[in-house]
Write a protein that holds these residues in place. Structure first.
Motif, mmCIF file in Angstrom:
data_model
loop_
_atom_site.group_PDB
_atom_site.id
_atom_site.type_symbol
_atom_site.label_atom_id
_atom_site.label_comp_id
_atom_site.label_asym_id
_atom_site.label_seq_id
_atom_site.Cartn_x
_atom_site.Cartn_y
_atom_site.Cartn_z
ATOM 1 N N VAL A 1 -12.055 -4.120 -4.005
ATOM 2 C CA VAL A 1 -13.027 -3.348 -4.398
ATOM 3 C C VAL A 1 -13.768 -3.376 -5.299
ATOM 4 O O VAL A 1 -13.320 -3.284 -6.367
ATOM 5 N N THR B 1 -16.935 1.322 -1.812
ATOM 6 C CA THR B 1 -15.927 2.402 -1.146
ATOM 7 C C THR B 1 -15.185 1.527 -0.154
ATOM 8 O O THR B 1 -15.902 0.925 0.789
ATOM 9 N N ALA B 2 -14.031 1.645 -0.071
ATOM 10 C CA ALA B 2 -13.006 0.967 0.899
ATOM 11 C C ALA B 2 -11.884 1.973 1.364
ATOM 12 O O ALA B 2 -11.387 2.447 0.569
ATOM 13 N N SER B 3 -11.775 1.627 2.744
ATOM 14 C CA SER B 3 -10.728 2.554 3.581
ATOM 15 C C SER B 3 -9.688 1.637 4.086
ATOM 16 O O SER B 3 -9.795 0.810 4.393
ATOM 17 N N THR C 1 -7.326 2.309 6.243
ATOM 18 C CA THR C 1 -6.845 2.909 7.857
ATOM 19 C C THR C 1 -7.071 1.713 8.748
ATOM 20 O O THR C 1 -7.976 0.910 8.275
ATOM 21 N N ASN D 1 -7.157 -2.340 8.063
ATOM 22 C CA ASN D 1 -6.649 -2.487 6.949
ATOM 23 C C ASN D 1 -5.382 -1.450 6.385
ATOM 24 O O ASN D 1 -5.133 -1.620 5.262
ATOM 25 N N THR E 1 -5.833 12.990 -4.873
ATOM 26 C CA THR E 1 -6.891 12.106 -5.547
ATOM 27 C C THR E 1 -6.625 11.930 -6.885
ATOM 28 O O THR E 1 -6.542 12.886 -7.637
ATOM 29 N N GLU F 1 -5.520 5.589 0.724
ATOM 30 C CA GLU F 1 -6.144 5.919 1.835
ATOM 31 C C GLU F 1 -7.638 5.358 1.687
ATOM 32 O O GLU F 1 -8.375 4.839 2.704
ATOM 33 N N LYS F 2 -8.177 5.436 0.626
ATOM 34 C CA LYS F 2 -9.447 5.301 0.277
ATOM 35 C C LYS F 2 -9.766 5.090 -0.957
ATOM 36 O O LYS F 2 -9.036 5.731 -1.810
ATOM 37 N N GLN G 1 -12.855 4.545 -4.151
ATOM 38 C CA GLN G 1 -14.040 4.578 -4.702
ATOM 39 C C GLN G 1 -14.250 4.167 -5.956
ATOM 40 O O GLN G 1 -13.674 4.497 -6.718
#
Length: 104
Positions: free
Chosen positions: A33, A38-40, A42, A45, A71, A88-89, A91
């Motif tokens: 990343v 921003t990468a998810s 779910t 992935n 977070t 999960e994500k 940023q």
């Protein structure tokens, strides 16, 4: 009469060797990343279960959204340390964050 040869001298490429024997170690894939991305993790992935903050990624605006809830800000983590936490994500606002896919 010659004896039968039961040895298999077929040469295996690297990818077929992994499919035959499995992947050694805890992790078998990596995803980067980069800054301002921003990468998810779910859907396609799914399965990434650890991450490492590269230099510059320990920024206050960098956020790790944990799969089970919560977070984590980039300033709460050290760089160059592998964290076995499922994201999960992610940023990223500075540097690179390296995310690793775990063996199941």
């Amino acid at each position: 009469m010659a004896a039968p040869n039961y040895h298999n001298f077929e040469s295996y490429s690297g990818s077929s060797q992994f499919s035959r024997l499995g992947f050694p170690g805890k992790y078998y894939g990596a995803f980067t990343v980069a800054t301002t991305e921003t990468a998810s993790f779910t859907g396609s992935n799914y399965g990434y279960g650890a991450f490492l903050l590269g230099n510059g990624a320990d920024d206050a605006a960098t956020k790790i959204f944990v799969a089970g809830g919560g977070t984590i800000a980039g300033t709460d983590l050290s760089t160059e340390t592998v964290y076995n936490i499922s994201p999960e994500k992610i940023q990223c606002t500075g540097g690179n964050i390296f995310v690793f896919k775990r063996q199941q």
